[in-house]
Design an enzyme around this catalytic site. Sequence first.
Site, PDB file in Angstrom:
ATOM      1  N   ASP A  85     -12.179   7.277   3.366  1.00  0.00           N
ATOM      2  CA  ASP A  85     -11.013   6.940   4.185  1.00  0.00           C
ATOM      3  C   ASP A  85     -10.676   5.442   4.095  1.00  0.00           C
ATOM      4  OD1 ASP A  85      -8.909   7.377   5.877  1.00  0.00           O
ATOM      5  OD2 ASP A  85     -10.110   7.501   7.711  1.00  0.00           O
TER       6      ASP A  85
ATOM      7  N   ARG B 279      -7.768  -0.176   0.285  1.00  0.00           N
ATOM      8  CA  ARG B 279      -8.228  -1.385  -0.414  1.00  0.00           C
ATOM      9  C   ARG B 279      -8.529  -1.091  -1.883  1.00  0.00           C
ATOM     10  NH1 ARG B 279     -13.000  -2.076   3.857  1.00  0.00           N
ATOM     11  NH2 ARG B 279     -11.460  -0.907   5.040  1.00  0.00           N
TER      12      ARG B 279
ATOM     13  N   GLU C 114      -9.587   3.926   1.639  1.00  0.00           N
ATOM     14  CA  GLU C 114      -9.029   4.105   0.293  1.00  0.00           C
ATOM     15  C   GLU C 114      -7.993   3.047  -0.056  1.00  0.00           C
ATOM     16  OE1 GLU C 114      -7.841   5.492   2.959  1.00  0.00           O
ATOM     17  OE2 GLU C 114      -5.743   4.965   2.664  1.00  0.00           O
TER      18      GLU C 114
ATOM     19  N   LYS D 226       0.858  -1.193   0.000  1.00  0.00           N
ATOM     20  CA  LYS D 226       0.000   0.000   0.000  1.00  0.00           C
ATOM     21  C   LYS D 226       0.890   1.238   0.000  1.00  0.00           C
ATOM     22  CE  LYS D 226      -3.363   2.609   2.800  1.00  0.00           C
ATOM     23  NZ  LYS D 226      -4.400   2.592   3.851  1.00  0.00           N
TER      24      LYS D 226
ATOM     25  N   LYS E  64     -10.280  12.576   8.357  1.00  0.00           N
ATOM     26  CA  LYS E  64      -9.787  12.061   9.636  1.00  0.00           C
ATOM     27  C   LYS E  64      -9.702  13.201  10.650  1.00  0.00           C
ATOM     28  CE  LYS E  64      -6.688   8.352   8.075  1.00  0.00           C
ATOM     29  NZ  LYS E  64      -7.432   7.247   8.683  1.00  0.00           N
TER      30      LYS E  64
HETATM   31  N1  BES Z   1      -4.598   4.356   6.731  1.00  0.00           N
HETATM   32  C1  BES Z   1      -5.761   4.035   7.455  1.00  0.00           C
HETATM   33  C2  BES Z   1      -5.546   2.946   8.499  1.00  0.00           C
HETATM   34  C3  BES Z   1      -4.603   3.247   9.631  1.00  0.00           C
HETATM   35  C4  BES Z   1      -5.112   3.590  10.874  1.00  0.00           C
HETATM   36  C5  BES Z   1      -3.242   3.111   9.475  1.00  0.00           C
HETATM   37  C6  BES Z   1      -4.244   3.834  11.930  1.00  0.00           C
HETATM   38  C7  BES Z   1      -2.379   3.365  10.516  1.00  0.00           C
HETATM   39  C8  BES Z   1      -2.882   3.718  11.744  1.00  0.00           C
HETATM   40  C9  BES Z   1      -6.863   3.550   6.528  1.00  0.00           C
HETATM   41  O1  BES Z   1      -6.854   4.092   5.263  1.00  0.00           O
HETATM   42  C10 BES Z   1      -8.157   3.909   7.157  1.00  0.00           C
HETATM   43  O2  BES Z   1      -8.378   5.063   7.362  1.00  0.00           O
HETATM   44  N2  BES Z   1      -8.974   2.931   7.446  1.00  0.00           N
HETATM   45  C11 BES Z   1     -10.233   3.145   8.051  1.00  0.00           C
HETATM   46  C12 BES Z   1     -11.207   2.180   7.437  1.00  0.00           C
HETATM   47  C13 BES Z   1     -12.639   2.436   7.819  1.00  0.00           C
HETATM   48  C14 BES Z   1     -13.102   3.736   7.249  1.00  0.00           C
HETATM   49  C15 BES Z   1     -13.474   1.283   7.323  1.00  0.00           C
HETATM   50  C16 BES Z   1     -10.109   2.913   9.558  1.00  0.00           C
HETATM   51  O3  BES Z   1      -9.387   2.017   9.971  1.00  0.00           O
HETATM   52  O4  BES Z   1     -10.703   3.679  10.296  1.00  0.00           O
HETATM   53 ZN    ZN Z   2      -4.959   4.688   4.534  1.00  0.00          ZN
HETATM   54 ZN    ZN Z   3      -7.849   5.928   5.079  1.00  0.00          ZN
END
Ligand code: BES
Ligand code: ZN
Ligand code: ZN
Length: 485
Positions: free
Chosen positions: A329, A333, A331, A247, A259
């Site tokens: 967010d 995947r 994104e 990724k 975020k």
């Molecule tokens: N990059 C984030 C995941 C992440 C969270 C990485 C904390 C490192 C530390 C990812 O893109 C994300 O924001 N995922 C969301 C998914 C949700 C919206 C289904 C998440 O984990 O909140």
């Molecule tokens: Zn991310």
């Molecule tokens: Zn994200």
Amino acid sequence: MIIEVKDLTVGSFQGAINLVYEDKPANNEVVEVLKAKKVFEGKSGQVFYKTTNELNYEIFVGLGKYEDLERTDLINAVARGIKQAEKLKIDDLSINFIKANGLCTGGVTKSIVQGIKLASYKFDKYKQNQEAYEPKVTIIGGPKEKFDKMREKIAEASNIADGIILARDLVNEPANILYPETLAKRAVEAGKESGFEVEVFDEKQIEELGMKAFLEVGKGSVHKPRLIVMRYIGNANSDERVGLVGKGLTFDTGGYSLKPSASMDTMKSDMGGAAAVIGTMKALAENKVEKNVVAVVAACENAISGGSYKPGDIIGSMAGKSIEVLNTDAEGRLTLVDAVTYIIEKENVDKVVDVATLTGAVLVALGTEITGVVSNDDAFYEELLVAARRTGEKFWRLPNDKCFKKLYKGDFADLKNIGGRNAGTITAGMFIEEFVQDKPWLHLDIAGTSWTDAGNDVTPKGGTGAPVATLYELVVKHQCKHNKK
Ligand code: BES
Ligand code: ZN
Ligand code: ZN
């Protein structure tokens, strides 16, 4: 940094690191006196140092009980000794070879080298005062008949450590410096230096490939996306090719599903998977491993602008499946599924490992030291565990039961990009599984393990370089029958 082995039990070094078990004789009078006086007992994590007559400094580091010592504990103990030596400004050091439960001579040597090299790592290029620490370290007291093997292992482990260090550097680099174009440049440089091929596709070429989901994520940023393809052919006589997908979000604001600031401030690290696969390619190429590997990074930035994708959008993908974007967010995947389709269809790999800082949920489930895994193949997962035993990195598999499928089935499209609050790491992984066709596949969610806020002796605050060491061993795949841990 110089690391050597010598046929000595003691020597005239500026300093000596002594690794000491709590429950084994140390063959060292000073240690026995310290133990008797309970000044230093060899407990795990304990450090003690003193000046001596023959040596300037002697540093004692506790290993705890013989049976309890894991490979990571050994790496940490070595790192602790090195940190102490740095404080004492010792540049010429010895360290005593030890036996460890379940590890062969090569395994112990690799762990010592990793502890030494990683403990000296700093990301201080933006500071006015930089303090590099590059001691010369001699491993003494090792088995003489294995010195050739140990020298080989020092070289190998040193190259693996350099791969880990490259991954750390890339993660620590801020997003104003490291964006898709400059990440691609760094990959090209690494390829030139270490000996693997790197091809970079620009936005137009990505469009021609039909990577629609990937392009949607990146379209709101002034920094244009890049598809980075790295190829290392270490065995031209073999058709086997392992595929690594990392990724590569050089920054993740969350997009319109923005975020909160506290969750955004480390999001320069959202390319930790990309960093890991680039670091792994470097380690493999430097060690001239006789395997074939292709690594792909769909690099982009998830930013907000009038042109960004929005919640509710229905988008396409390289595989032809349509996706309803319910959260911008989620994104990662979207970029990964196109990278997975690309690596299977255009690079003809027969196995796929994707590595991604994908979900906050993996932190809730497994914390910061265990990488979450989703897989469609028991045997491939077993191979990962064997590789992990050779590095000390930890992994835990989550179920990919079909009961989760309904959670990400689309209402208005084939799929939706979120599966709700429950089982977040699994639904993210299984979303990617929808695109792996019939290939054995491992999904490594490193959101908890690729970055550390706390830091320790072997890993300062920032990028950890996980899971470069294990990816390397997974590709190399030669099992050392001596290593049980
Ligand atoms: N990059 C984030 C995941 C992440 C969270 C990485 C904390 C490192 C530390 C990812 O893109 C994300 O924001 N995922 C969301 C998914 C949700 C919206 C289904 C998440 O984990 O909140
Ligand atoms: Zn991310
Ligand atoms: Zn994200």
